[in-house]
Design an enzyme around this catalytic site. Structure first.
Site, mmCIF file in Angstrom:
data_model
loop_
_atom_site.group_PDB
_atom_site.id
_atom_site.type_symbol
_atom_site.label_atom_id
_atom_site.label_comp_id
_atom_site.label_asym_id
_atom_site.label_seq_id
_atom_site.Cartn_x
_atom_site.Cartn_y
_atom_site.Cartn_z
ATOM 1 N N GLU A 1 0.881 -1.174 0.000
ATOM 2 C CA GLU A 1 0.000 0.000 0.000
ATOM 3 C C GLU A 1 0.914 1.218 0.000
ATOM 4 O O GLU A 1 1.603 1.473 0.972
ATOM 5 C CB GLU A 1 -0.879 -0.057 1.254
ATOM 6 C CG GLU A 1 -2.175 0.682 1.100
ATOM 7 C CD GLU A 1 -2.040 2.143 1.476
ATOM 8 O OE1 GLU A 1 -1.742 2.944 0.561
ATOM 9 O OE2 GLU A 1 -2.230 2.473 2.656
ATOM 10 N N CYS B 1 -2.583 8.813 3.018
ATOM 11 C CA CYS B 1 -2.406 8.198 1.694
ATOM 12 C C CYS B 1 -3.636 8.448 0.832
ATOM 13 O O CYS B 1 -3.500 8.609 -0.382
ATOM 14 C CB CYS B 1 -2.093 6.722 1.814
ATOM 15 S SG CYS B 1 -3.280 5.785 2.762
HETATM 16 P P1 NDP Z 1 9.189 4.717 3.529
HETATM 17 O O1 NDP Z 1 8.529 4.011 2.426
HETATM 18 O O2 NDP Z 1 10.655 4.961 3.414
HETATM 19 O O3 NDP Z 1 8.978 3.921 4.912
HETATM 20 C C1 NDP Z 1 7.840 3.129 5.198
HETATM 21 C C2 NDP Z 1 8.252 1.987 6.127
HETATM 22 O O4 NDP Z 1 9.224 1.173 5.487
HETATM 23 C C3 NDP Z 1 8.900 2.456 7.427
HETATM 24 O O5 NDP Z 1 8.548 1.571 8.465
HETATM 25 C C4 NDP Z 1 10.364 2.352 7.121
HETATM 26 O O6 NDP Z 1 11.159 2.241 8.249
HETATM 27 C C5 NDP Z 1 10.402 1.079 6.307
HETATM 28 N N1 NDP Z 1 11.576 0.944 5.447
HETATM 29 C C6 NDP Z 1 12.409 1.909 4.988
HETATM 30 N N2 NDP Z 1 13.349 1.373 4.178
HETATM 31 C C7 NDP Z 1 13.103 0.052 4.127
HETATM 32 C C8 NDP Z 1 13.697 -1.042 3.425
HETATM 33 N N3 NDP Z 1 14.752 -0.885 2.624
HETATM 34 N N4 NDP Z 1 13.166 -2.265 3.587
HETATM 35 C C9 NDP Z 1 12.101 -2.461 4.372
HETATM 36 N N5 NDP Z 1 11.478 -1.459 5.052
HETATM 37 C C10 NDP Z 1 11.970 -0.225 4.928
HETATM 38 O O7 NDP Z 1 8.409 6.037 3.755
HETATM 39 P P2 NDP Z 1 8.823 7.305 4.576
HETATM 40 O O8 NDP Z 1 8.349 7.119 5.955
HETATM 41 O O9 NDP Z 1 10.283 7.650 4.385
HETATM 42 O O10 NDP Z 1 7.968 8.389 3.798
HETATM 43 C C11 NDP Z 1 8.337 8.767 2.481
HETATM 44 C C12 NDP Z 1 7.130 8.999 1.632
HETATM 45 O O11 NDP Z 1 6.335 7.833 1.553
HETATM 46 C C13 NDP Z 1 6.170 10.039 2.147
HETATM 47 O O12 NDP Z 1 6.577 11.281 1.761
HETATM 48 C C14 NDP Z 1 4.885 9.654 1.522
HETATM 49 O O13 NDP Z 1 4.814 10.186 0.232
HETATM 50 C C15 NDP Z 1 4.981 8.156 1.432
HETATM 51 N N6 NDP Z 1 4.246 7.482 2.518
HETATM 52 C C16 NDP Z 1 3.058 6.936 2.240
HETATM 53 C C17 NDP Z 1 2.336 6.342 3.235
HETATM 54 C C18 NDP Z 1 1.018 5.742 2.985
HETATM 55 O O14 NDP Z 1 0.151 5.793 3.844
HETATM 56 N N7 NDP Z 1 0.838 5.094 1.866
HETATM 57 C C19 NDP Z 1 2.811 6.297 4.617
HETATM 58 C C20 NDP Z 1 4.115 6.863 4.798
HETATM 59 C C21 NDP Z 1 4.779 7.436 3.776
HETATM 60 P P3 NDP Z 1 11.845 3.538 8.881
HETATM 61 O O15 NDP Z 1 10.754 4.509 9.167
HETATM 62 O O16 NDP Z 1 12.456 3.006 10.098
HETATM 63 O O17 NDP Z 1 12.816 4.043 7.840
#
Ligand code: NDP
Length: 493
Positions: free
Chosen positions: A239, A273
């Site tokens: 998602e 989102c």
């Molecule tokens: P990310 O996609 O980087 O992070 C989402 C989750 O994945 C976090 O728990 C993160 O951990 C984890 N993660 C990061 N890198 C890895 C990896 N290589 N392998 C497995 N898991 C990983 O999103 P961000 O939080 O950095 O946000 C960036 C952008 O994503 C936002 O600006 C927004 O546009 C979008 N976003 C969308 C969401 C939605 O509801 N669909 C929710 C959040 C973000 P950690 O936080 O510890 O890095």
């Protein structure tokens, strides 16, 4: 940071003040593997329980969450900065989802008879949906209870154990959710939380031994997670956010549409989102709608009506989108000066070209672009011209036209004359297409997402003269089969 015991740790911060809210271990690959192995033992116990026992324990978990609502709300507020009332809403929605998942899992997944059809009339067939084992859930920070629980509740209800890696911005929420689950289900830890940074999530997806990953976050990270999953053919539900649009038809209730658009764009500081990032308004009502929208927006303020930007680096993305939009279009509310980190006041920009970053990329901030269109067909065409496809909204006075538009809108969910109403109905599936990801959480589809279908067939009696799967069969049997199939399927309609 490293403690005296050698355990590396990290802090979670209050995004409004920068104050340290909690300190958590950084679980490395070995710790994640150990957590998954221990969850495997819990999964075996949980899957073997009678469905009624699983249901009872999950309803207990729901009761514990409900009674501890204010404690959860405090942690969500501290780690995300969102107003407590918004955190309450998030937890209440989670409670209704957990309730639905617990009560409906057996009905949706339990063993049922399947009609075998005439050719296999001597066979009894059953279908059931069995748990996968251990599901790894990688969660985001924007709705740190509701979003991961959209996977966790359904995975648990389907008979799996879960290892949850919350975002590094909201680890305290993740730790609390697992602790409350342990209160309700003391026998085995069916929900474990591992904390850390991106590498901890990467370790969960790569070689930890999970049977499925449920990921919520950015499209870019989803691709990395999918690549890691590919090594072991670990299935994935992803998602990944969106660029959702709201369409205002010529006969829409304009005050209601403006009110909904504003909430969709600004609530949770736009970090949703399924938030509204684009608005397309039919020419005939454009000016009247804009008046309703801007009047209302002038009364909304960051820091009072919604919280700060939770992830500091997001400020740069929001600022870039605002600058691009204001350069190419016309700011009608706010502008570059609206960014006063960590807060961002409402920004509404009209006439932004469709190829600008503010229209094409996910902003995840309290900003929205508005465009005048000739009619709803043009609105729909522009709505669908995006790599994302998560959700959307239609405001119209004509139910038939609204439903038709909603069905043709690219994406998994569309709300008519309401905002994000699909998320509050646990029986409805939630998920997107394209860059918004694939697979579904919530509802019956969300339960099945965390299972494998199991088909069992049992021969009840020998079919005289029709033993076709034997080397003893003769030409007569094949002739009989051809006659039967011609009788059943050979007629044109
Ligand atoms: P990310 O996609 O980087 O992070 C989402 C989750 O994945 C976090 O728990 C993160 O951990 C984890 N993660 C990061 N890198 C890895 C990896 N290589 N392998 C497995 N898991 C990983 O999103 P961000 O939080 O950095 O946000 C960036 C952008 O994503 C936002 O600006 C927004 O546009 C979008 N976003 C969308 C969401 C939605 O509801 N669909 C929710 C959040 C973000 P950690 O936080 O510890 O890095």
């Amino acid at each position: 940071m490293t403690t005296v015991t050698g355990q590396r740790t990290f802090d979670s911060l209050d995004p409004a003040t920068g104050a340290v809210v909690g300190t958590h271990p950084i679980h490395d690959a070995a710790a994640v593997r150990a957590a998954v192995a221990e969850a495997g033992v819990a999964a075996a116990w949980w899957a073997a329980l009678d469905p009624a026992e699983r249901r009872r324990r999950l309803l207990d978990y729901k009761a514990v969450i409900t009674r501890d609502l204010s404690r959860i709300v405090d942690v969500v507020h501290a780690e995300t900065g969102k107003p407590k009332a918004d955190a309450v809403l998030e937890v209440v929605l989670t409670i209704t989802h957990l309730d639905w998942a617990a009560r409906n899992a057996h009905r949706v997944l339990g063993r049922r008879r399947i009609s075998p059809g005439l050719v296999a009339a001597n066979v009894a067939a059953t279908l059931e949906y069995l748990p996968l084992g251990v599901v790894g859930v990688i969660g985001p920070w924007n709705y740190p209870v509701f979003t991961p629980m959209g996977s966790i509740a359904y995975a648990l209800a389907a008979g799996n154990a879960v290892v949850f890696k919350p975002s590094e911005l909201t680890p305290g929420v993740g730790v609390l959710l697992a602790a409350l689950c342990a209160e309700a289900v003391p026998e085995h830890r069916i929900l474990r939380t591992v904390t850390g940074l991106g590498e901890t999530g990467a370790a969960l997806a790569a070689d930890a031994g999970v049977n499925k990953i449920a990921f919520t976050g950015s499209t870019a990270t989803a691709k990395r997670v999918m690549a890691a999953c590919a090594a072991n053919l670990t299935p994935l539900v992803a998602e990944c956010g969106g660029k959702d649009a709201l369409i205002v038809d010529a006969d829409a209730d304009l005050p209601a549409a403006a009110d909904a658009a504003l909430w969709g764009a600004l609530s949770n500081a736009g970090q949703t989102c399924v938030g509204v990032e684009r608005i397309y308004v039919v020419d005939a009502v454009y000016d009247a709608f804009m008046k309703e929208l801007t009047d209302r927006a002038g009364r909304v303020r960051a820091g009072r009506d919604y919280g700060p930007i939770t992830m500091p680096s997001q400020i740069d993305v929001i600022r870039r989108h605002i600058d691009d939009a204001v350069d190419a279009g016309r700011a009608v509310v706010g502008g570059a000066g609206s960014v006063r980190a960590p807060f961002v006041d409402p920004v509404i920009v009209e006439d932004v070209p469709e190829d600008s970053s503010a229209v094409r990329e996910e902003t995840f901030g309290p900003t929205v672009t508005v465009k005048r269109v000739a009619d709803v067909e043009e609105a729909l065409e522009k709505t669908n011209a995006t790599a994302y496809g998560l959700a959307g909204t239609v405001f119209s006075g004509n139910t038939r036209r609204a439903v038709e538009l909603a069905r043709r809108m690219r994406g998994g969910m569309t709300a008519i004359n309401s905002i994000i109403s699909f998320a509050s109905i646990p029986a409805l599936p939630f998920g997107g297409v394209g860059d918004s990801g694939f697979g579904r959480i919530h509802g019956a589809d969300g339960l099945r997402e965390f299972t494998r279908p199991k088909a069992v067939t049992r021969r009840r009696f020998a079919m005289p003269g029709m033993n076709l799967t034997s080397f003893t069969r003769g030409e007569k049997e094949v002739d009989r089969l051809v006659r039967l199939v011609t009788f059943l399927h050979g007629r044109r309609r």
